[in-house]
Design a protein around this motif. Structure first.
Motif, PDB file in Angstrom:
ATOM      1  N   LEU A 210       0.847  -1.194   0.000  1.00 18.24           N
ATOM      2  CA  LEU A 210       0.000   0.000   0.000  1.00 18.24           C
ATOM      3  C   LEU A 210       0.884   1.247   0.000  1.00 18.24           C
ATOM      4  CD1 LEU A 210      -2.745  -0.822   2.681  1.00 18.24           C
ATOM      5  CD2 LEU A 210      -3.125  -0.507   0.236  1.00 18.24           C
ATOM      6  N   GLU A 211       0.511   2.220  -0.784  1.00 17.00           N
ATOM      7  CA  GLU A 211       1.278   3.461  -0.809  1.00 17.00           C
ATOM      8  C   GLU A 211       1.053   4.251   0.479  1.00 17.00           C
ATOM      9  OE1 GLU A 211       0.654   5.834  -4.239  1.00 17.00           O
ATOM     10  OE2 GLU A 211       1.052   4.202  -5.669  1.00 17.00           O
ATOM     11  N   ASP A 212       2.135   4.788   1.018  1.00 15.92           N
ATOM     12  CA  ASP A 212       2.082   5.631   2.220  1.00 15.92           C
ATOM     13  C   ASP A 212       1.414   4.923   3.402  1.00 15.92           C
ATOM     14  OD1 ASP A 212       3.251   7.772   0.755  1.00 15.92           O
ATOM     15  OD2 ASP A 212       1.261   8.324  -0.018  1.00 15.92           O
ATOM     16  N   ALA A 213       1.558   3.589   3.435  1.00 15.19           N
ATOM     17  CA  ALA A 213       0.918   2.826   4.515  1.00 15.19           C
ATOM     18  C   ALA A 213       1.751   2.898   5.793  1.00 15.19           C
ATOM     19  CB  ALA A 213       0.748   1.366   4.092  1.00 15.19           C
ATOM     20  N   LEU A 214       1.041   2.919   6.937  1.00 16.74           N
ATOM     21  CA  LEU A 214       1.708   2.889   8.226  1.00 16.74           C
ATOM     22  C   LEU A 214       1.805   1.450   8.732  1.00 16.74           C
ATOM     23  CD1 LEU A 214      -0.059   5.867  10.074  1.00 16.74           C
ATOM     24  CD2 LEU A 214       2.238   5.856   9.068  1.00 16.74           C
ATOM     25  N   PRO A 215       2.897   1.073   9.387  1.00 19.23           N
ATOM     26  CA  PRO A 215       2.971  -0.253  10.003  1.00 19.23           C
ATOM     27  C   PRO A 215       2.046  -0.314  11.208  1.00 19.23           C
ATOM     28  CG  PRO A 215       4.882   1.044  10.616  1.00 19.23           C
ATOM     29  CD  PRO A 215       4.131   1.861   9.605  1.00 19.23           C
ATOM     30  N   HIS A 216       1.702  -1.490  11.626  1.00 18.03           N
ATOM     31  CA  HIS A 216       0.682  -1.630  12.669  1.00 18.03           C
ATOM     32  C   HIS A 216       1.105  -1.010  13.992  1.00 18.03           C
ATOM     33  CE1 HIS A 216       3.182  -5.226  13.539  1.00 18.03           C
ATOM     34  NE2 HIS A 216       2.802  -5.025  14.775  1.00 18.03           N
ATOM     35  N   TRP A 217       2.405  -0.987  14.309  1.00 14.67           N
ATOM     36  CA  TRP A 217       2.823  -0.399  15.581  1.00 14.67           C
ATOM     37  C   TRP A 217       2.565   1.109  15.641  1.00 14.67           C
ATOM     38  CZ3 TRP A 217       6.226  -3.428  12.622  1.00 14.67           C
ATOM     39  CH2 TRP A 217       7.113  -2.731  11.773  1.00 14.67           C
ATOM     40  N   ASP A 218       2.489   1.747  14.468  1.00 19.44           N
ATOM     41  CA  ASP A 218       2.100   3.158  14.440  1.00 19.44           C
ATOM     42  C   ASP A 218       0.570   3.308  14.422  1.00 19.44           C
ATOM     43  OD1 ASP A 218       4.700   4.118  14.469  1.00 19.44           O
ATOM     44  OD2 ASP A 218       4.865   4.139  12.279  1.00 19.44           O
ATOM     45  N   LEU A 219      -0.107   2.414  13.701  1.00 15.65           N
ATOM     46  CA  LEU A 219      -1.559   2.483  13.607  1.00 15.65           C
ATOM     47  C   LEU A 219      -2.234   2.244  14.961  1.00 15.65           C
ATOM     48  CD1 LEU A 219      -2.055   0.553  10.253  1.00 15.65           C
ATOM     49  CD2 LEU A 219      -2.738   2.935  10.670  1.00 15.65           C
ATOM     50  N   VAL A 220      -1.732   1.262  15.725  1.00 16.65           N
ATOM     51  CA  VAL A 220      -2.391   0.962  17.002  1.00 16.65           C
ATOM     52  C   VAL A 220      -2.209   2.107  17.989  1.00 16.65           C
ATOM     53  CG1 VAL A 220      -2.168  -1.523  16.650  1.00 16.65           C
ATOM     54  CG2 VAL A 220      -0.385  -0.314  17.942  1.00 16.65           C
TER      55      VAL A 220
END
Length: 422
Positions: A136-146
């Motif tokens: 995904l373009e400009d996607a955040l990893p889950h540790w940032d999303l949570v």
């Protein structure tokens, strides 16, 4: 554990097959066979000793009856000598049986004929892929999303316990619970019988399924009570059937269980274990089958197809690997791994292993059955993750991120009660 008869009859074959697992078995096999011969000779000598004692005991009565007191006393002295010899032989035999057991548990299970030759994960065979493994373009990893949505708190877990023990919060906790219930309900709908099992097991249970001595350093040990925290529900569920003799009509036995899992993961560090990628405590739903040897590989394929169906319902891109000899556990005869693609981390994450152990565990735990001819045989055991939650959570969070929030897969919405995390 391999059966001693297999080594007696097929030693060269065993040595050659274990080279597929990059294990050199020549010396261990030679030592086992030497001890086995000594044990059999000792048992014969012990039987002869006991037979002589019985014979002399019968003769003493007749000698006394016939007034041959001196000869009777001589027979008594000989019995006393034989009893001393018997005790020494029993002690030596017990020591040799412990020694051969300690060697036997070092030998891995024989790999199935379909296992690819290889030394590491790079040599595993990709046998199926579904879905698009596109970042995904400009996607955040889950540790940032949570952190952004306040659904999993790694820092709080570190405060309470230590690194690798996250705290799930709000919609994160509800999504976790939704996944557990979805996995359990689906398993029960596929005729797995749900069981709730202890999270602590004794040494006999850990030995029976092969965690001891192989993974001693990877398990948390409650030293005072000599209990081990389970690394997977496979351990207590399979041990339900330890020391049992089943009927052929009992097959197939199919169980599922949810549990927390505890793994020390000693030596794990770096970016590949960040966030949910590798934890010391995590949730998992496990499926276990006890099967007739003639049908265990059919059952393995059915289990593989079942786990694939879970990933399809979660709408995750995934692939199936057949593990090479060098990447398999010592217990497995054939293992399939399932990996999902993380569109933010741009890498494949293992979420399930499905394995056929054949009779390897059953031999250790004395899990047998009587066939239609009345012969007692070893059963086959199988297990699979269906599924392990941390990396499933990571992939769901990362792959379903949008400008509006994290979308929940349709199959989970009745369980979560919401369609989006925002």
């Amino acid at each position: 554990m391999l059966h001693i008869q297999t080594l007696r009859e097929n030693a060269d074959f065993v040595i050659e097959r274990l080279r597929i697992k990059n294990f050199e078995a020549q010396q261990i096999v030679n030592d086992v066979l030497a001890l086995d011969l000594q044990i059999r000779n000792f048992k014969k000598s012990l039987d002869d000793n006991l037979m002589t004692q019985n014979k002399l005991s019968k003769e003493i009565g007749m000698l006394l009856k016939n007034g041959k007191t001196e000869e009777a006393n001589q027979a008594k002295e000989e019995i006393a000598r034989l009893k001393t010899e018997e005790k020494e032989m029993q002690e030596t035999l017990a020591a040799k049986e412990i020694a051969i057991q300690e060697l036997m548990v070092l030998l891995p299970n024989l790999p199935h004929a379909s296992v690819p030759i290889g030394k590491s994960a790079e040599d595993n065979e990709i046998i199926y892929t579904e879905g698009e493994a596109i970042p995904l373009e400009d996607a955040l990893p889950h540790w940032d999303l949570v952190k952004k949505f306040d659904i999993i708190d790694f820092d709080l877990g570190t405060k309470i316990t230590g690194a690798g023990f996250p705290v799930y919060k709000g919609k994160g906790a509800r999504l976790q619970r939704a996944l557990i219930n979805f996995f359990l309900d689906t398993a029960c709908n596929n005729r797995y019988i749900e069981v709730q099992v202890p999270y602590l097991v004794n040494k006999d249970s850990a030995y029976a399924t092969g965690q001891l001595p192989d993974k001693d350093g990877q398990m948390y040990h409650a030293v005072l009570d000599d209990f081990y925290l389970i690394p997977t529900a496979e351990v207590p569920v399979t041990n339900i059937y330890r020391d049992m003799i089943l009927k052929e009509s009992d097959f197939p036995i199919k169980n599922c269980a949810y549990s927390a899992c505890f793994r020390r993961e000693a030596g794990s560090y770096g970016k590949d274990v960040r966030g949910l990628n590798r934890l010391h405590q995590f949730d998992k739903v496990e499926i276990v089958q006890i099967q007739h040897p003639d049908r265990s590989y059919q059952a393995l394929e059915e289990m593989k197809t079942y786990v694939m169906s879970l990933l399809q319902q979660l709408e995750l891109p995934f692939r199936v690997l057949r593990l090479c000899g060098g990447d398999m556990s010592i217990h497995s005869a054939l293992t399939y791994d399932m990996e999902v693609f993380s569109k933010a981390q741009q890498r494949w994450l293992e979420v399930s292993s499905i394995s056929n152990f054949e009779a390897f565990q059953a031999n250790r735990m004395k899990l047998r059955f009587k066939d239609e001819n009345g012969k007692t045989r070893l059963a086959h055991t199988l297990n699979g993750s269906a599924l392990a939650l941390p990396r499933i959570m990571a992939a769901l969070i990362e792959n379903n991120q949008t400008d509006a929030g994290i979308l929940i897969p349709k199959v989970l919405r009745d369980y979560t009660g919401f369609e989006i995390i925002n």
